[in-house]
Design a protein around this motif. Structure first.
Motif, mmCIF file in Angstrom:
data_model
loop_
_atom_site.group_PDB
_atom_site.id
_atom_site.type_symbol
_atom_site.label_atom_id
_atom_site.label_comp_id
_atom_site.label_asym_id
_atom_site.label_seq_id
_atom_site.Cartn_x
_atom_site.Cartn_y
_atom_site.Cartn_z
ATOM 1 N N ASN A 1 -6.526 -10.508 -9.146
ATOM 2 C CA ASN A 1 -6.422 -10.972 -7.878
ATOM 3 C C ASN A 1 -5.347 -12.217 -7.659
ATOM 4 O OD1 ASN A 1 -8.072 -9.359 -6.575
ATOM 5 N ND2 ASN A 1 -9.794 -10.874 -6.730
ATOM 6 N N ARG A 2 -5.179 -12.921 -8.360
ATOM 7 C CA ARG A 2 -4.107 -13.787 -8.024
ATOM 8 C C ARG A 2 -2.647 -13.243 -8.110
ATOM 9 N NH1 ARG A 2 -2.013 -18.593 -11.965
ATOM 10 N NH2 ARG A 2 -1.203 -19.835 -10.550
ATOM 11 N N ARG B 1 -2.157 -11.502 -4.884
ATOM 12 C CA ARG B 1 -1.833 -12.436 -3.907
ATOM 13 C C ARG B 1 -0.415 -12.776 -4.027
ATOM 14 N NH1 ARG B 1 -6.427 -15.279 -4.388
ATOM 15 N NH2 ARG B 1 -5.435 -17.160 -5.438
ATOM 16 N N ARG B 2 -0.043 -13.027 -5.188
ATOM 17 C CA ARG B 2 1.528 -13.512 -5.470
ATOM 18 C C ARG B 2 2.447 -12.599 -4.799
ATOM 19 N NH1 ARG B 2 2.460 -16.452 -10.978
ATOM 20 N NH2 ARG B 2 4.495 -16.948 -9.773
ATOM 21 N N THR C 1 1.972 -10.304 -2.681
ATOM 22 C CA THR C 1 1.841 -10.152 -1.213
ATOM 23 C C THR C 1 2.583 -11.242 -0.539
ATOM 24 O OG1 THR C 1 -0.510 -9.530 -1.492
ATOM 25 C CG2 THR C 1 -0.083 -9.975 0.505
ATOM 26 N N TRP C 2 2.409 -12.210 -1.116
ATOM 27 C CA TRP C 2 3.238 -13.578 -0.683
ATOM 28 C C TRP C 2 4.629 -13.323 -0.670
ATOM 29 C CZ3 TRP C 2 2.221 -17.431 2.543
ATOM 30 C CH2 TRP C 2 0.852 -17.819 2.725
#
Lengths: 293, 171
Positions: free
Chosen positions: A2-3, A6-7, A9-10
């Protein structure tokens, strides 16, 4: 997992923001000025300090890269003498052409106030032709001020910080200036060719002609980016004969030498409020603030 | 924490030096690009998406301080960082000489992407033989810079040969 997602996506978000920045800067070149000013005030003191600290390194480099300093000094002295002679003759030409066109009240460089600045750094990139000078807002320097070396037009102030300013040279590929020939008074447009140290001129009238060594002066255009009658350079090769070529371009030798540019004067003159600042590489061809159709 | 602070320090130093000292060390009118060299070095030393972030932030700061359109340089540097990250696993065990080679390729590609970017935003005049020649010389200059810059990056970020795939011995 997930992390990591998320990275990513950022990161993709950052790329999208970057594309938006490119588009915003194209549409409105002044929109990012507040950010530029903040960055400028953050970097400017450090850059100044670095220049002082690294001065011995750059001096050493200068000594290494110059083969024979004595020869260079002799050559420069000779050039200085020749330039002084050329300057006198050009001043005479300007005076003559002013008289011919009833412009006796035309302003000359010495009529302007403005600080003398030292060139502290050249272009930080190979794709812009600019210099950084050691005078800024605190010395009265403002965006749009023309910059001269002797009587020769060098460029205009594009960015200004408290103690330094960036000058876009007339040699920059994004620099376009309206000119008038010193003798025939024919009008035309000059564009920079980058760090090659040359300019390219083009006459507006396809039948007009330019003679070798004829001086080129900034044009008296209402709402122009430069005051009129500043010396830009001289005709370095005659344009092709009328009717002989579709584009009648010619080389122009700038009136200043980029490689020996050390001191400049910032003229206390700003374009009128109506002046349209040319969008860099924009779609509308603007010459010296005037829309050309 | 050390990595984050180190990256900010490296980015700030690269931009400040590029705008102060580096133009004075031009050879034959060609200026090296310390920002590009630092992006390649960080990508080799660090790996991972942090290197691409470094490219974006440093490139954007430099763009905003320059006279060219903001964001184009940052995008080209980001593309180069991603390419270096992509080839990074294959550098393992080749030898230290590979660093200047990657530096040369990275510098040339970043310049090429930059010129293409400028052309796309309407500054196609820059896409010329002269620009490509300048770019080729700049790449050689940057290639020479990449190894010393990499050593500085490794020292600042606290990376050693265990982390960085440039040694001649397989890790």
């Amino acid at each position: 997992m997930n992390r990591e997602r998320r990275r990513r996506t950022w990161f993709l978000g950052a790329l999208v923001i970057l594309l938006i920045v490119v588009m915003v800067d194209r549409r409105s070149p002044t929109a990012l000025d507040p950010v530029r000013n903040v960055l400028g005030s953050v970097f400017s003191p450090t850059e100044g300090a670095l220049r002082v600290v690294t001065k011995p390194v750059s001096n050493l480099w200068d000594n290494i890269s110059s083969n024979d300093l004595r020869d260079q000094i002799d050559e420069l002295e000779l050039q200085n003498e020749q330039l002084n002679e050329e300057l006198s003759s050009l001043r005479e030409s300007v005076a003559q052409s002013n008289a011919l066109t009833h412009l006796d009240d035309a302003l000359v460089v010495s009529d302007f106030e403005g600080p003398i600045a030292r060139v502290v750094a050249g272009s930080p990139s190979n794709f812009e032709t600019s210099v950084i000078i050691d005078k800024g807002e605190d010395d009265g320097v403002g965006i749009g001020n023309p910059v001269v070396s002797g009587a020769a037009l060098v460029g205009r102030v594009e960015r200004v910080g408290p103690n330094q300013a960036t000058v876009r040279l007339i040699l920059d590929r994004d620099s376009t200036i309206g000119f008038r020939l010193g003798r025939s008074r024919e009008a035309g447009v000059i564009t920079g060719l980058g760090s090659e140290g040359q300019l390219r001129g083009e006459l507006i009238d396809p039948e007009a002609d330019a003679t070798l060594d004829e001086p080129l002066l900034t044009r008296d255009v209402e709402s122009g980016l430069y005051p009129p009658n500043l010396l830009i350079g001289t005709v370095a090769d005659e344009p092709p004969q009328p009717g002989g070529a579709v584009v009648r371009e010619f080389d122009v030798e700038p009136a200043f030498d980029l490689h020996t540019l050390e001191f400049v004067r910032v003229l206390d003159w700003v374009p009128s409020e109506e002046t349209v600042f040319p969008p860099v590489g924009g779609e509308e061809p603007l010459v010296d603030g005037v829309l050309i159709r | 924490m050390r990595t984050t602070v180190g990256l900010w320090f490296l980015g700030f130093s690269a931009v400040a030096l590029q705008r102060s000292l580096v133009p004075q060390l031009a050879i034959g009118g060609v200026t090296a690009d310390l920002v590009v060299a630092s992006v390649v070095a960080v990508a080799i030393a660090l790996g991972g998406i942090s290197a691409a972030w470094y490219a974006i932030c440093t490139g954007l700061a430099f763009d905003l301080l320059s006279l060219r359109p903001a964001g184009v340089g940052a995008l080209s540097l980001c593309a180069v960082a991603l390419l270096v990250l992509w080839v990074r696993p294959t550098l393992r065990g080749i030898g230290i000489w590979v660093v200047p080679v990657v530096g040369i390729a990275g510098s040339f590609l970043s310049g090429l992407f930059y010129l293409i970017g400028l052309a796309l935003v309407g500054e196609e005049a820059f896409f010329s033989i002269d620009s490509l020649t300048t770019l080729a010389w700049r790449s050689l200059y940057d290639g020479m810079l990449t190894l010393p810059v990499l050593l500085v990056v490794m020292a600042v970020l606290g990376r050693n040969e265990r982390h960085v795939p440039i040694g001649s011995k397989p890790l």
